[in-house]
Design a protein around this motif. Sequence first.
Motif, PDB file in Angstrom:
ATOM      1  N   ARG A 270       0.809  -1.222   0.000  1.00 25.90           N
ATOM      2  CA  ARG A 270       0.000   0.000   0.000  1.00 25.90           C
ATOM      3  C   ARG A 270       0.838   1.266   0.000  1.00 25.90           C
ATOM      4  N   THR A 271       2.137   1.155   0.347  1.00 29.67           N
ATOM      5  CA  THR A 271       2.997   2.341   0.367  1.00 29.67           C
ATOM      6  C   THR A 271       3.632   2.624  -0.990  1.00 29.67           C
ATOM      7  N   LEU A 272       3.421   1.732  -1.959  1.00 30.03           N
ATOM      8  CA  LEU A 272       3.934   1.948  -3.313  1.00 30.03           C
ATOM      9  C   LEU A 272       2.936   2.741  -4.136  1.00 30.03           C
ATOM     10  N   SER A 273       3.427   3.428  -5.141  1.00 28.72           N
ATOM     11  CA  SER A 273       2.531   4.121  -6.062  1.00 28.72           C
ATOM     12  C   SER A 273       1.756   3.091  -6.867  1.00 28.72           C
ATOM     13  N   SER A 274       0.649   3.494  -7.476  1.00 29.83           N
ATOM     14  CA  SER A 274      -0.272   2.549  -8.107  1.00 29.83           C
ATOM     15  C   SER A 274       0.392   1.725  -9.209  1.00 29.83           C
ATOM     16  N   GLU A 275       1.247   2.357 -10.024  1.00 26.11           N
ATOM     17  CA  GLU A 275       1.866   1.599 -11.110  1.00 26.11           C
ATOM     18  C   GLU A 275       2.872   0.589 -10.581  1.00 26.11           C
ATOM     19  N   ARG A 276       3.496   0.891  -9.437  1.00 25.09           N
ATOM     20  CA  ARG A 276       4.453  -0.053  -8.861  1.00 25.09           C
ATOM     21  C   ARG A 276       3.740  -1.173  -8.123  1.00 25.09           C
ATOM     22  N   ARG A 277       2.564  -0.892  -7.568  1.00 26.33           N
ATOM     23  CA  ARG A 277       1.742  -1.974  -7.027  1.00 26.33           C
ATOM     24  C   ARG A 277       1.347  -2.934  -8.142  1.00 26.33           C
ATOM     25  N   HIS A 278       0.995  -2.376  -9.274  1.00 26.22           N
ATOM     26  CA  HIS A 278       0.627  -3.201 -10.434  1.00 26.22           C
ATOM     27  C   HIS A 278       1.798  -4.092 -10.843  1.00 26.22           C
ATOM     28  N   LEU A 279       3.015  -3.531 -10.860  1.00 22.62           N
ATOM     29  CA  LEU A 279       4.198  -4.310 -11.212  1.00 22.62           C
ATOM     30  C   LEU A 279       4.450  -5.401 -10.183  1.00 22.62           C
ATOM     31  N   LEU A 280       4.374  -5.065  -8.901  1.00 23.00           N
ATOM     32  CA  LEU A 280       4.603  -6.050  -7.854  1.00 23.00           C
ATOM     33  C   LEU A 280       3.607  -7.200  -7.952  1.00 23.00           C
ATOM     34  N   ASP A 281       2.372  -6.896  -8.312  1.00 26.18           N
ATOM     35  CA  ASP A 281       1.336  -7.927  -8.394  1.00 26.18           C
ATOM     36  C   ASP A 281       1.591  -8.935  -9.505  1.00 26.18           C
ATOM     37  N   ARG A 282       2.518  -8.657 -10.394  1.00 21.85           N
ATOM     38  CA  ARG A 282       2.867  -9.616 -11.448  1.00 21.85           C
ATOM     39  C   ARG A 282       3.796 -10.721 -10.929  1.00 21.85           C
ATOM     40  N   PHE A 283       4.244 -10.578  -9.692  1.00 19.75           N
ATOM     41  CA  PHE A 283       5.112 -11.571  -9.075  1.00 19.75           C
ATOM     42  C   PHE A 283       4.355 -12.298  -7.958  1.00 19.75           C
ATOM     43  N   HIS A 284       4.764 -13.521  -7.655  1.00 20.64           N
ATOM     44  CA  HIS A 284       4.183 -14.249  -6.528  1.00 20.64           C
ATOM     45  C   HIS A 284       5.296 -14.831  -5.665  1.00 20.64           C
ATOM     46  N   ILE A 285       5.017 -14.975  -4.383  1.00 17.48           N
ATOM     47  CA  ILE A 285       6.018 -15.407  -3.405  1.00 17.48           C
ATOM     48  C   ILE A 285       6.299 -16.901  -3.558  1.00 17.48           C
ATOM     49  N   VAL A 286       7.595 -17.237  -3.537  1.00 14.12           N
ATOM     50  CA  VAL A 286       8.037 -18.625  -3.654  1.00 14.12           C
ATOM     51  C   VAL A 286       8.693 -19.104  -2.360  1.00 14.12           C
ATOM     52  N   ASP A 287       9.513 -18.252  -1.729  1.00 14.93           N
ATOM     53  CA  ASP A 287      10.235 -18.681  -0.537  1.00 14.93           C
ATOM     54  C   ASP A 287      10.636 -17.471   0.287  1.00 14.93           C
ATOM     55  N   MET A 288      10.988 -17.714   1.547  1.00  8.64           N
ATOM     56  CA  MET A 288      11.405 -16.661   2.467  1.00  8.64           C
ATOM     57  C   MET A 288      12.545 -17.182   3.339  1.00  8.64           C
ATOM     58  N   PHE A 358      10.976  -0.284  -5.792  1.00  8.55           N
ATOM     59  CA  PHE A 358      10.210  -1.106  -4.854  1.00  8.55           C
ATOM     60  C   PHE A 358      10.395  -0.658  -3.400  1.00  8.55           C
ATOM     61  N   LEU A 359      10.926   0.532  -3.176  1.00 12.32           N
ATOM     62  CA  LEU A 359      11.161   1.022  -1.825  1.00 12.32           C
ATOM     63  C   LEU A 359       9.843   1.387  -1.147  1.00 12.32           C
ATOM     64  N   GLY A 360       9.618   0.804   0.026  1.00  8.18           N
ATOM     65  CA  GLY A 360       8.407   1.106   0.792  1.00  8.18           C
ATOM     66  C   GLY A 360       8.587   0.703   2.237  1.00  8.18           C
ATOM     67  N   TRP A 361       7.512   0.723   3.037  1.00  3.04           N
ATOM     68  CA  TRP A 361       7.633   0.464   4.468  1.00  3.04           C
ATOM     69  C   TRP A 361       6.359  -0.174   5.006  1.00  3.04           C
ATOM     70  N   GLU A 362       6.464  -0.707   6.213  1.00  2.23           N
ATOM     71  CA  GLU A 362       5.282  -1.242   6.892  1.00  2.23           C
ATOM     72  C   GLU A 362       5.620  -1.496   8.357  1.00  2.23           C
ATOM     73  N   ARG A 363       4.619  -1.431   9.200  1.00  2.00           N
ATOM     74  CA  ARG A 363       4.745  -1.819  10.611  1.00  2.00           C
ATOM     75  C   ARG A 363       4.059  -3.163  10.794  1.00  2.00           C
ATOM     76  N   ALA A 364       4.754  -4.080  11.431  1.00  2.00           N
ATOM     77  CA  ALA A 364       4.200  -5.407  11.664  1.00  2.00           C
ATOM     78  C   ALA A 364       3.907  -5.574  13.147  1.00  2.00           C
ATOM     79  N   VAL A 365       2.767  -6.166  13.449  1.00  2.00           N
ATOM     80  CA  VAL A 365       2.353  -6.404  14.828  1.00  2.00           C
ATOM     81  C   VAL A 365       2.387  -7.899  15.083  1.00  2.00           C
ATOM     82  N   GLY A 366       3.120  -8.327  16.115  1.00  2.00           N
ATOM     83  CA  GLY A 366       3.237  -9.731  16.435  1.00  2.00           C
ATOM     84  C   GLY A 366       2.046 -10.234  17.232  1.00  2.00           C
TER      85      GLY A 366
END
Length: 468
Positions: A270-288, A358-366
């Motif tokens: 949500r912290t990315l601009s709309s066109e970069r969100r669109h680009l990110l959505d073309r990828f899917h997570i494989v591993d972490m 792809f620079l952005g940020w987020e706060r995570a709550v455990g």
Amino acid sequence: MTATSSARSHFTVAERAAQGRAARSVLRRSQHARFVPSGERPDPVDILEGQSATRVGELVPIRYGRMLESPFRFYRGAAAIMAADLGPASHTSMTTQLCGDAHLLNFRMLASPERRLVFDINDFDETHPGPFEWDVKRLSASLVIAGRANGFDEGQRSAAVKEAVEHYRERMHRFAGMHTLDVWYAADDAEQLEALLPDEEMRRRASRAMAKARTRDSVQAFDKLTHVVDGVCRFAPDPPLITPLRDLLPGVENDDLEAWLRGLLGGYRRTLSSERRHLLDRFHIVDMARKVVGVGSVGTRCWIILLVGRDDDDPLILQAKEAGESVLAPYTERAGFDQEGERVVAGQRLMQTAGDIFLGWERAVGADGSRRDFYIRQLHDWKGIVQPDTMTAGMLRVFGGLCGASLARAHARSGDPIAIAAYLGTSDSFDRALAQFAEAYADQNERDYDAFRQAVESGRLTAATVAA
């Protein structure tokens, strides 16, 4: 920074220059040469232990092990110690957005979104508004410490510092005479900088470094960090430096951590601009996986996320890195951000001419209600880093000049180049003062390193040696 910039716009050029010159009556340029540790100076080991208290305990010995390698490696991890020295001391109060950790290895070649190779600051974990000279002093001291490691004499080290500060001062004067938009659009194109190098050997080395930097992208990181397991691409384990999630926690705990990381990525989107969100959505997570990074950052929570687009030959690797409070925060006014990840991203966008798309940020709550802030970026995007231990004295001097000029450009984007240039003046008074300061602070760094080494030898701290 917004209030400062807004107030500045209401003054004329002459008034802004007068403000800069008036600052000399508060702190003369020659006074910057002085560094005398305060009688109430905190124990440097206490400062490091305070930082470690909030980090991943099993990784802290790796941080100490890396800092133990040399006084220069120690300095890289000791930004909080230097902030504690600079913060209470007299300063110009001429505020700009600071890198906060402007040592020479945090200047490197990077990719612009237009796929040009540029020279810029790369590390913004400690970015924060503050007096412009704090960054210049951290850069200057790093040049002396690196020069000592290479066996350069005091004259050679002084020449490197003076070159850096002179380039900073002279470029700030150029920015003072430029239109506001021209300052903002200024960039350091790597190929143009290569042409300015003084001899053929430096140009050859720069050309090789640029070619290597262009190979350091997600594809190169993918080839280096992954392998195929049962027909699926996975991060290759290299504990403790890289630990895939599947090896970090068992069963349900692993599932919970994966869900938490997916939530982190979802919020970051949500912290990315709309066109970069669109680009990110073309990828899917494989591993972490969990990854150990840097020197000073070791022990902070850092994750790498492998995504693929069209197929397995179309990778993107993102890095989610924990952002804590800047080491400068106790000595300055608030940066104005509720999230530390947003502070890092905002500072980077303000100082850099060409940022990661792809620079952005987020706060995570455990699950326990704990809150941790992160910023997210590509793991590699044409990053080229220098090797100071291979530099001659002449190379260190040239590189110092490039760093000083780049730092001036970064400061001019948020600070007042007219006032700063007027304060610095056209003489070499500030240059000479910083050369003396850098030698004095390098002495202090060696004393702190010795105290740190003794803390390890006595068993107060535990250091681990792990190959990078």
